[in-house]
Motif scaffolding. Structure first.
Motif, PDB file in Angstrom:
ATOM      1  N   LEU A 137       0.834  -1.207   0.000  1.00 36.39           N
ATOM      2  CA  LEU A 137       0.000   0.000   0.000  1.00 36.39           C
ATOM      3  C   LEU A 137       0.866   1.254   0.000  1.00 36.39           C
ATOM      4  CD1 LEU A 137      -2.759  -0.972   2.608  1.00 36.39           C
ATOM      5  CD2 LEU A 137      -3.058  -0.731   0.132  1.00 36.39           C
ATOM      6  N   ARG A 138       1.857   1.305   0.883  1.00 36.67           N
ATOM      7  CA  ARG A 138       2.709   2.498   0.985  1.00 36.67           C
ATOM      8  C   ARG A 138       3.542   2.722  -0.268  1.00 36.67           C
ATOM      9  NH1 ARG A 138       2.754   5.030   5.870  1.00 36.67           N
ATOM     10  NH2 ARG A 138       1.866   3.877   7.637  1.00 36.67           N
ATOM     11  N   ARG A 139       3.848   1.662  -0.995  1.00 30.77           N
ATOM     12  CA  ARG A 139       4.620   1.777  -2.237  1.00 30.77           C
ATOM     13  C   ARG A 139       3.813   2.488  -3.324  1.00 30.77           C
ATOM     14  NH1 ARG A 139       5.960  -3.827  -3.552  1.00 30.77           N
ATOM     15  NH2 ARG A 139       7.206  -3.608  -1.672  1.00 30.77           N
ATOM     16  N   HIS A 140       2.485   2.359  -3.271  1.00 26.30           N
ATOM     17  CA  HIS A 140       1.656   2.841  -4.374  1.00 26.30           C
ATOM     18  C   HIS A 140       0.748   4.015  -4.050  1.00 26.30           C
ATOM     19  CE1 HIS A 140       2.702  -0.416  -7.109  1.00 26.30           C
ATOM     20  NE2 HIS A 140       2.607  -1.235  -6.073  1.00 26.30           N
ATOM     21  N   ILE A 141       0.262   4.098  -2.830  1.00 19.64           N
ATOM     22  CA  ILE A 141      -0.736   5.121  -2.536  1.00 19.64           C
ATOM     23  C   ILE A 141      -0.292   6.005  -1.382  1.00 19.64           C
ATOM     24  CG2 ILE A 141      -2.607   3.714  -3.469  1.00 19.64           C
ATOM     25  CD1 ILE A 141      -3.540   3.103  -0.678  1.00 19.64           C
ATOM     26  N   HIS A 142      -0.915   7.155  -1.282  1.00 24.86           N
ATOM     27  CA  HIS A 142      -0.538   8.154  -0.282  1.00 24.86           C
ATOM     28  C   HIS A 142      -1.745   8.515   0.577  1.00 24.86           C
ATOM     29  CE1 HIS A 142       3.269   8.541  -2.334  1.00 24.86           C
ATOM     30  NE2 HIS A 142       2.605   8.646  -3.469  1.00 24.86           N
ATOM     31  N   LEU A 143      -2.003   7.648   1.560  1.00 20.72           N
ATOM     32  CA  LEU A 143      -3.105   7.927   2.478  1.00 20.72           C
ATOM     33  C   LEU A 143      -2.728   9.070   3.411  1.00 20.72           C
ATOM     34  CD1 LEU A 143      -4.120   4.274   3.518  1.00 20.72           C
ATOM     35  CD2 LEU A 143      -5.158   5.728   1.750  1.00 20.72           C
ATOM     36  N   THR A 144      -3.724   9.822   3.824  1.00 20.03           N
ATOM     37  CA  THR A 144      -3.486  10.856   4.832  1.00 20.03           C
ATOM     38  C   THR A 144      -3.253  10.178   6.188  1.00 20.03           C
ATOM     39  OG1 THR A 144      -5.803  11.045   5.460  1.00 20.03           O
ATOM     40  CG2 THR A 144      -5.046  12.447   3.612  1.00 20.03           C
ATOM     41  N   GLN A 145      -2.718  10.918   7.136  1.00 19.65           N
ATOM     42  CA  GLN A 145      -2.518  10.339   8.464  1.00 19.65           C
ATOM     43  C   GLN A 145      -3.851   9.922   9.080  1.00 19.65           C
ATOM     44  OE1 GLN A 145       0.457   9.428   9.904  1.00 19.65           O
ATOM     45  NE2 GLN A 145      -0.999   8.312  11.185  1.00 19.65           N
ATOM     46  N   ALA A 152      -5.784   1.596  10.922  1.00 22.39           N
ATOM     47  CA  ALA A 152      -5.153   0.894  12.053  1.00 22.39           C
ATOM     48  C   ALA A 152      -6.186   0.207  12.944  1.00 22.39           C
ATOM     49  CB  ALA A 152      -4.317   1.867  12.871  1.00 22.39           C
ATOM     50  N   HIS A 153      -7.427   0.704  12.930  1.00 22.74           N
ATOM     51  CA  HIS A 153      -8.412   0.193  13.885  1.00 22.74           C
ATOM     52  C   HIS A 153      -9.716  -0.310  13.280  1.00 22.74           C
ATOM     53  CE1 HIS A 153      -5.792   1.583  17.025  1.00 22.74           C
ATOM     54  NE2 HIS A 153      -5.731   2.752  16.431  1.00 22.74           N
ATOM     55  N   SER A 154      -9.959  -0.017  12.005  1.00 24.88           N
ATOM     56  CA  SER A 154     -11.220  -0.463  11.408  1.00 24.88           C
ATOM     57  C   SER A 154     -11.108  -0.458   9.885  1.00 24.88           C
ATOM     58  CB  SER A 154     -12.380   0.436  11.864  1.00 24.88           C
ATOM     59  OG  SER A 154     -12.211   1.743  11.369  1.00 24.88           O
ATOM     60  N   ASP A 155     -12.209  -0.740   9.227  1.00 24.25           N
ATOM     61  CA  ASP A 155     -12.243  -0.709   7.764  1.00 24.25           C
ATOM     62  C   ASP A 155     -12.119   0.726   7.284  1.00 24.25           C
ATOM     63  OD1 ASP A 155     -12.792  -3.400   8.019  1.00 24.25           O
ATOM     64  OD2 ASP A 155     -14.888  -3.239   7.377  1.00 24.25           O
ATOM     65  N   LEU A 156     -11.293   0.926   6.274  1.00 30.60           N
ATOM     66  CA  LEU A 156     -11.143   2.241   5.651  1.00 30.60           C
ATOM     67  C   LEU A 156     -11.818   2.179   4.284  1.00 30.60           C
ATOM     68  CD1 LEU A 156      -9.997   5.123   5.463  1.00 30.60           C
ATOM     69  CD2 LEU A 156      -7.909   4.099   4.496  1.00 30.60           C
ATOM     70  N   LEU A 164      -8.703   8.999  -6.097  1.00 33.24           N
ATOM     71  CA  LEU A 164      -7.928   9.955  -6.906  1.00 33.24           C
ATOM     72  C   LEU A 164      -6.919  10.721  -6.046  1.00 33.24           C
ATOM     73  CD1 LEU A 164     -10.581  11.596  -9.267  1.00 33.24           C
ATOM     74  CD2 LEU A 164      -8.456  10.488  -9.988  1.00 33.24           C
ATOM     75  N   ASP A 165      -7.394  11.235  -4.915  1.00 37.67           N
ATOM     76  CA  ASP A 165      -6.549  12.060  -4.039  1.00 37.67           C
ATOM     77  C   ASP A 165      -5.355  11.296  -3.486  1.00 37.67           C
ATOM     78  OD1 ASP A 165      -8.361  14.108  -4.479  1.00 37.67           O
ATOM     79  OD2 ASP A 165      -9.342  13.903  -2.513  1.00 37.67           O
ATOM     80  N   THR A 166      -5.516   9.983  -3.272  1.00 35.22           N
ATOM     81  CA  THR A 166      -4.446   9.175  -2.674  1.00 35.22           C
ATOM     82  C   THR A 166      -3.589   8.479  -3.726  1.00 35.22           C
ATOM     83  OG1 THR A 166      -5.895   7.250  -2.469  1.00 35.22           O
ATOM     84  CG2 THR A 166      -5.774   8.750  -0.558  1.00 35.22           C
TER      85      THR A 166
END
Length: 186
Positions: A137-145, A152-156, A164-166
């Motif tokens: 995931l980190r290699r391809h997309i840019h999630l916000t904090q 970290a705790h549930s379904d995103l 698009l934004d990520t």
């Protein structure tokens, strides 16, 4: 066999639906063999899956990512759980404006009465799977904090604008093979 007379400039059009499991892995392996034998230069794949087994998804990601053709992945409905990892194998990624994505941590159910040692083995396996999928995931997309915190705790859940934004997708669009093209189900 895929008939090159019905492809558009070396493009092939495919649908791939269902659980991510060993059966899907075998189907994709078979399809890749046919694609390369038939000279497909670009494979357009519409993926519809709510997920499945982590190891099978990572195998598909690695296989598709390194296949000797350009891969364009489409989400026309739902790509969730480990299917997001498979979707990320595409060098180009496109989603319908009504599509959704969902990512989450690994989970498992322990047998009733499981001993602490068995629970520890299950937990260690889940954490290892989470490290593997998060690295992709980190290699391809840019999630916000904030998104990482939710993950970290549930379904995103990600709507098309979030995708698009990520950079999960490059643009909105639909899987729409040119008229006269053959579409093959993998």
């Amino acid at each position: 066999m895929i008939d090159n007379k019905h492809t558009h400039r070396g493009d092939g059009y495919f649908t791939l639906a269902g659980d991510i499991n060993s059966d899907m892995v075998r189907r994709v392996f078979d399809a890749l063999g046919k694609m390369t034998a038939d000279g497909i230069g670009t494979a357009h794949i519409l993926l519809q899956s709510n997920g499945g087994y982590v190891s099978d998804g990572i195998c598909l990601y690695n296989t598709l990512r390194n296949a000797p053709l350009e891969l364009v992945m489409y989400n026309g409905g739902a790509v969730a759980s480990i299917a997001v990892t498979v979707f990320l194998a595409g060098q180009r990624r496109i989603a319908s404006d009504t599509a959704r994505f969902m990512i989450h941590k690994s989970h498992a159910t322990a047998a009733v009465g499981a001993r602490p040692e068995a629970l520890q083995i299950i937990a260690e396996g889940l954490m290892a799977d989470d490290r593997r999928t998060e690295a992709i995931l980190r290699r391809h997309i840019h999630l916000t904090q904030r998104m990482w915190d939710v993950h970290a705790h549930s379904d995103l859940h990600l709507n098309p604008q979030d995708a698009l934004d990520t950079l999960l997708i490059e643009r909105l669009g639909d899987f729409s093979p040119p008229r006269g093209s053959l579409v093959f189900n993998i």
